[in-house]
Design a protein around this motif. Structure first.
Motif, PDB file in Angstrom:
ATOM      1  N   LYS A 280       0.820  -1.237   0.000  1.00 29.81           N
ATOM      2  CA  LYS A 280       0.000   0.000   0.000  1.00 29.81           C
ATOM      3  C   LYS A 280       0.846   1.276   0.000  1.00 29.81           C
ATOM      4  O   LYS A 280       0.596   2.209   0.775  1.00 29.81           O
ATOM      5  CB  LYS A 280      -0.951   0.012   1.203  1.00 29.81           C
ATOM      6  CG  LYS A 280      -1.891  -1.172   1.223  1.00 29.81           C
ATOM      7  CD  LYS A 280      -2.957  -0.973   2.267  1.00 29.81           C
ATOM      8  CE  LYS A 280      -4.015  -2.026   2.232  1.00 29.81           C
ATOM      9  NZ  LYS A 280      -3.558  -3.392   2.393  1.00 29.81           N
ATOM     10  N   VAL A 281       1.863   1.297  -0.869  1.00 28.92           N
ATOM     11  CA  VAL A 281       2.661   2.523  -0.977  1.00 28.92           C
ATOM     12  C   VAL A 281       2.617   3.055  -2.415  1.00 28.92           C
ATOM     13  O   VAL A 281       3.487   3.810  -2.834  1.00 28.92           O
ATOM     14  CB  VAL A 281       4.132   2.306  -0.510  1.00 28.92           C
ATOM     15  CG1 VAL A 281       4.215   2.165   0.992  1.00 28.92           C
ATOM     16  CG2 VAL A 281       4.766   1.107  -1.199  1.00 28.92           C
ATOM     17  N   ASP A 282       1.589   2.647  -3.172  1.00 31.01           N
ATOM     18  CA  ASP A 282       1.567   2.998  -4.595  1.00 31.01           C
ATOM     19  C   ASP A 282       1.340   4.494  -4.840  1.00 31.01           C
ATOM     20  O   ASP A 282       1.561   4.975  -5.938  1.00 31.01           O
ATOM     21  CB  ASP A 282       0.560   2.147  -5.379  1.00 31.01           C
ATOM     22  CG  ASP A 282      -0.744   1.988  -4.650  1.00 31.01           C
ATOM     23  OD1 ASP A 282      -0.719   1.948  -3.406  1.00 31.01           O
ATOM     24  OD2 ASP A 282      -1.787   1.918  -5.310  1.00 31.01           O
ATOM     25  N   ASP A 283       0.916   5.251  -3.822  1.00 33.31           N
ATOM     26  CA  ASP A 283       0.781   6.696  -4.031  1.00 33.31           C
ATOM     27  C   ASP A 283       2.124   7.408  -3.900  1.00 33.31           C
ATOM     28  O   ASP A 283       2.278   8.523  -4.388  1.00 33.31           O
ATOM     29  CB  ASP A 283      -0.228   7.291  -3.031  1.00 33.31           C
ATOM     30  CG  ASP A 283       0.138   6.937  -1.591  1.00 33.31           C
ATOM     31  OD1 ASP A 283       0.843   5.924  -1.387  1.00 33.31           O
ATOM     32  OD2 ASP A 283      -0.265   7.677  -0.678  1.00 33.31           O
ATOM     33  N   VAL A 284       3.117   6.767  -3.277  1.00 32.37           N
ATOM     34  CA  VAL A 284       4.403   7.460  -3.092  1.00 32.37           C
ATOM     35  C   VAL A 284       5.598   6.715  -3.700  1.00 32.37           C
ATOM     36  O   VAL A 284       6.696   7.259  -3.759  1.00 32.37           O
ATOM     37  CB  VAL A 284       4.707   7.735  -1.595  1.00 32.37           C
ATOM     38  CG1 VAL A 284       3.886   8.890  -1.063  1.00 32.37           C
ATOM     39  CG2 VAL A 284       4.565   6.503  -0.746  1.00 32.37           C
ATOM     40  N   VAL A 285       5.420   5.460  -4.130  1.00 34.09           N
ATOM     41  CA  VAL A 285       6.549   4.737  -4.739  1.00 34.09           C
ATOM     42  C   VAL A 285       6.189   4.410  -6.186  1.00 34.09           C
ATOM     43  O   VAL A 285       5.155   3.802  -6.454  1.00 34.09           O
ATOM     44  CB  VAL A 285       6.879   3.434  -3.965  1.00 34.09           C
ATOM     45  CG1 VAL A 285       8.144   2.784  -4.544  1.00 34.09           C
ATOM     46  CG2 VAL A 285       7.077   3.714  -2.481  1.00 34.09           C
ATOM     47  N   ARG A 286       7.036   4.863  -7.123  1.00 32.72           N
ATOM     48  CA  ARG A 286       6.792   4.604  -8.551  1.00 32.72           C
ATOM     49  C   ARG A 286       7.874   3.671  -9.074  1.00 32.72           C
ATOM     50  O   ARG A 286       9.052   3.870  -8.771  1.00 32.72           O
ATOM     51  CB  ARG A 286       6.862   5.910  -9.340  1.00 32.72           C
ATOM     52  CG  ARG A 286       5.782   6.884  -8.939  1.00 32.72           C
ATOM     53  CD  ARG A 286       5.954   8.211  -9.670  1.00 32.72           C
ATOM     54  NE  ARG A 286       5.037   9.207  -9.118  1.00 32.72           N
ATOM     55  CZ  ARG A 286       5.211  10.512  -9.235  1.00 32.72           C
ATOM     56  NH1 ARG A 286       6.260  10.996  -9.886  1.00 32.72           N
ATOM     57  NH2 ARG A 286       4.339  11.348  -8.714  1.00 32.72           N
ATOM     58  N   ALA A 287       7.463   2.669  -9.859  1.00 28.59           N
ATOM     59  CA  ALA A 287       8.428   1.687 -10.371  1.00 28.59           C
ATOM     60  C   ALA A 287       8.803   1.987 -11.812  1.00 28.59           C
ATOM     61  O   ALA A 287       7.978   2.461 -12.597  1.00 28.59           O
ATOM     62  CB  ALA A 287       7.829   0.291 -10.264  1.00 28.59           C
ATOM     63  N   ARG A 288      10.054   1.685 -12.156  1.00 28.55           N
ATOM     64  CA  ARG A 288      10.569   1.854 -13.517  1.00 28.55           C
ATOM     65  C   ARG A 288      11.373   0.620 -13.893  1.00 28.55           C
ATOM     66  O   ARG A 288      11.885  -0.075 -13.012  1.00 28.55           O
ATOM     67  CB  ARG A 288      11.554   3.030 -13.554  1.00 28.55           C
ATOM     68  CG  ARG A 288      10.948   4.333 -13.221  1.00 28.55           C
ATOM     69  CD  ARG A 288      10.906   5.091 -14.470  1.00 28.55           C
ATOM     70  NE  ARG A 288      10.020   6.231 -14.346  1.00 28.55           N
ATOM     71  CZ  ARG A 288      10.017   7.215 -15.225  1.00 28.55           C
ATOM     72  NH1 ARG A 288      10.835   7.201 -16.236  1.00 28.55           N
ATOM     73  NH2 ARG A 288       9.183   8.216 -15.104  1.00 28.55           N
ATOM     74  N   CYS A 289      11.548   0.415 -15.186  1.00 26.47           N
ATOM     75  CA  CYS A 289      12.396  -0.693 -15.656  1.00 26.47           C
ATOM     76  C   CYS A 289      13.297  -0.139 -16.755  1.00 26.47           C
ATOM     77  O   CYS A 289      13.005  -0.264 -17.936  1.00 26.47           O
ATOM     78  CB  CYS A 289      11.502  -1.828 -16.170  1.00 26.47           C
ATOM     79  SG  CYS A 289      12.433  -3.264 -16.709  1.00 26.47           S
ATOM     80  N   GLU A 290      14.367   0.539 -16.335  1.00 29.17           N
ATOM     81  CA  GLU A 290      15.253   1.210 -17.295  1.00 29.17           C
ATOM     82  C   GLU A 290      16.704   0.979 -16.888  1.00 29.17           C
ATOM     83  O   GLU A 290      16.972   0.536 -15.760  1.00 29.17           O
ATOM     84  CB  GLU A 290      14.995   2.725 -17.272  1.00 29.17           C
ATOM     85  CG  GLU A 290      13.646   3.127 -17.794  1.00 29.17           C
ATOM     86  CD  GLU A 290      13.363   4.600 -17.553  1.00 29.17           C
ATOM     87  OE1 GLU A 290      14.323   5.382 -17.362  1.00 29.17           O
ATOM     88  OE2 GLU A 290      12.177   4.953 -17.532  1.00 29.17           O
ATOM     89  N   ASP A 291      17.589   1.353 -17.771  1.00 33.83           N
ATOM     90  CA  ASP A 291      18.996   1.274 -17.397  1.00 33.83           C
ATOM     91  C   ASP A 291      19.296   2.362 -16.351  1.00 33.83           C
ATOM     92  O   ASP A 291      18.834   3.506 -16.484  1.00 33.83           O
ATOM     93  CB  ASP A 291      19.875   1.486 -18.630  1.00 33.83           C
ATOM     94  CG  ASP A 291      21.332   1.330 -18.267  1.00 33.83           C
ATOM     95  OD1 ASP A 291      21.769   0.188 -18.063  1.00 33.83           O
ATOM     96  OD2 ASP A 291      22.031   2.365 -18.103  1.00 33.83           O
TER      97      ASP A 291
END
Ligand SMILES: C[S@@+](CC[C@H](N)C(=O)[O-])C[C@H]1O[C@@H](n2cnc3c(N)ncnc32)[C@H](O)[C@@H]1O
Length: 453
Positions: A280-291
């Motif tokens: 339940k931290v999706d309002d403050v943690v954003r995920a990425r998949c990049e170099d």
């Protein structure tokens, strides 16, 4: 002076098993003496100082048992003595005075009685017995061993013993080959138990789900994850460049921090997203998949363009929420004051770079991140002013003396930044090999580096 009493309760030696564990071969009968007594007298015997040195006190063996050879309620107080002649005169006298009669009793010990170490010492070749490989790391329900090659011919037997002797374990694996060079997870083979690698692991009050065969996870970094998250201010904005499945990012989010969490391994990014939602931290943690290099270069503009919501306080677990609600209701704490309008968070305050093999190599990506020639450059300079973010960069060194490690690491960092760093903190994380240590170097990004064209 009473004689020391020792009984041989070690498992029978069975060194013929090779790689298949025969649990039934591990049984042993030990003949001992016992005192037959009526139940009310039990305390008199087991508490008597006269019998103290001969009463049974071996681990996991009961001192008093029911006497099955008699239909009355007699009890047997077990002794660590096999022969009446071994009793001291004072002990024999006490028995006579108290009316205790001696009888023979047989202890039946089997596989369930002994520890993993006892068993491996009894079944492995003698030359491998000194330090049997009973140690392992735990990830969810998986025990992960890293067997030296001399133990490999007995790997399934060792796996079976580890599985039997640890209730929380359902799967035992051994690490094979070296670690995947880019994404840092390792190949493993099943030694015992279920071939189920999808784990649920708890760390820092967060729940992490992932497939252990597809992503990096190291339970030994638990304290390091906690140490760094403890350093963060809840209002911080953090970029976790090599985030894995989120052991820094998710607990930081629970604390209230805003986090841009990135991992190039698509499987890590997939479980990272799942862990963000599950915790339940999706309002403050954003995920990425990049170099990681691209993330470093673009992070400041990304966060400026799409700021994080303001800090509104730490996440409470349901239990904490209920407790807080009750405390307010009982007037033990004041109700929360109306929220103060805080600004959205558009300035990064911390970078975390845990890829110890090569993270230092990525530091040159910070050169010119605030350069006026960059898109957003002018705007970013306004946002950052002189407040540069901290960088926490993990690395290995073969310099084992602290002073030598300091100069080795700071010089490698300076070479990549193109700028010396004088004020830095160096934290020894752990020794990963006899001649290799893992460190975390923390320093503020020099402004000249960020402005560099
Ligand atoms: C040592 S792990 C650390 C994971 C996590 N931060 C932790 O503490 O457990 C390094 C992570 O970096 C990821 N990685 C490797 N190369 C990368 C790159 N070029 N860019 C971004 N992530 C990368 C790997 O997939 C791996 O999950």
């Amino acid at each position: 002076m009473a004689k020391p009493r020792t009984l041989d309760i070690s498992p029978p030696i069975n060194r013929w098993m090779n790689d298949t564990l025969d649990r039934h071969a591990l049984r042993k009968s030990v003949d001992i003496l016992a005192i037959r007594i009526p139940p009310p007298k039990t305390g008199v015997f087991i508490k008597s100082h006269q019998l103290k040195s001969c009463i049974m006190d071996l681990p996991r063996i009961r001192t008093v048992v029911k006497d099955d050879s008699y239909s009355d309620d007699s009890r047997l107080v077990l002794l660590k003595v096999t022969d009446e002649a071994d009793l001291e005169p004072a002990e024999a006298r006490f028995l006579k005075e108290q009316g205790g009669s001696l009888t023979k009793h047989t202890l039946q010990l089997d596989y369930s009685y002994w520890t993993a170490e006892d068993i491996l010492k009894a079944v492995l070749p003698e030359c491998l017995c000194e330090t049997p490989p009973t140690g392992f790391a735990i990830t969810g329900h998986i025990a992960h061993l890293n067997l030296n090659k001399e133990y490999l011919p007995y790997k399934h037997l060792i796996g079976a013993v580890v599985l039997d002797k640890n209730n929380a374990i359902r799967t035992v694996v051994n690490k094979i080959d070296s670690i995947d060079t880019q994404f840092r997870f390792f190949k493993m083979e099943l030694l015992a138990g279920e071939p189920d690698y999808l784990v649920e692991h708890h760390e820092s009050n967060c729940r992490f789900t992932f497939d252990f065969t597809e992503v990096y996870w190291n339970s030994r970094l638990h304290h390091e994850h906690e140490r760094l998250v403890d350093l963060f201010d809840p209002a911080d904005v953090i970029v976790d460049v090599f985030a894995g499945v989120g052991p820094f990012a998710v607990p930081a989010g629970r604390k209230g921090c805003a986090v841009l969490a990135n991992d190039l391994n698509p499987n890590s990014a997939k479980y990272l997203r799942q862990n963000i939602i599950n915790n339940k931290v999706d309002d403050v943690v954003r995920a990425r998949c990049e170099d990681g290099r691209d993330v470093i270069r673009n992070a400041m503009a990304t966060v400026a363009e799409q700021p994080f919501p303001p800090y509104t306080g730490p996440r409470l677990t349901r239990t904490e929420e209920r407790r807080r609600h009750k405390e307010v209701k009982d007037n033990r704490v004041p109700p929360a004051s109306p929220a103060v309008e805080l600004p959205a968070r558009s300035r990064i305050t911390q970078f975390v770079m845990n890829l110890p093999d090569t993270a230092i190599e990525f530091l040159d990506a910070f050169r010119g991140v605030l350069s006026p020639t960059q898109p957003w450059g002018q705007k970013l300079q306004e946002i950052y002013g002189i407040a540069m973010p901290m960088i926490h960069c993990y690395c290995f060194t073969r310099e084992l003396e602290l002073e030598n490690a300091r100069s080795d690491i700071s010089q490698r960092v300076a070479a990549k930044l193109g700028h010396t760093i004088e004020d830095f903190d160096l934290h020894l994380v752990r020794s990963v090999a006899p001649n290799k240590d893992m460190y975390c170097i923390s320093f503020r990004l020099p402004r000249q580096v960020a402005l560099n064209n």
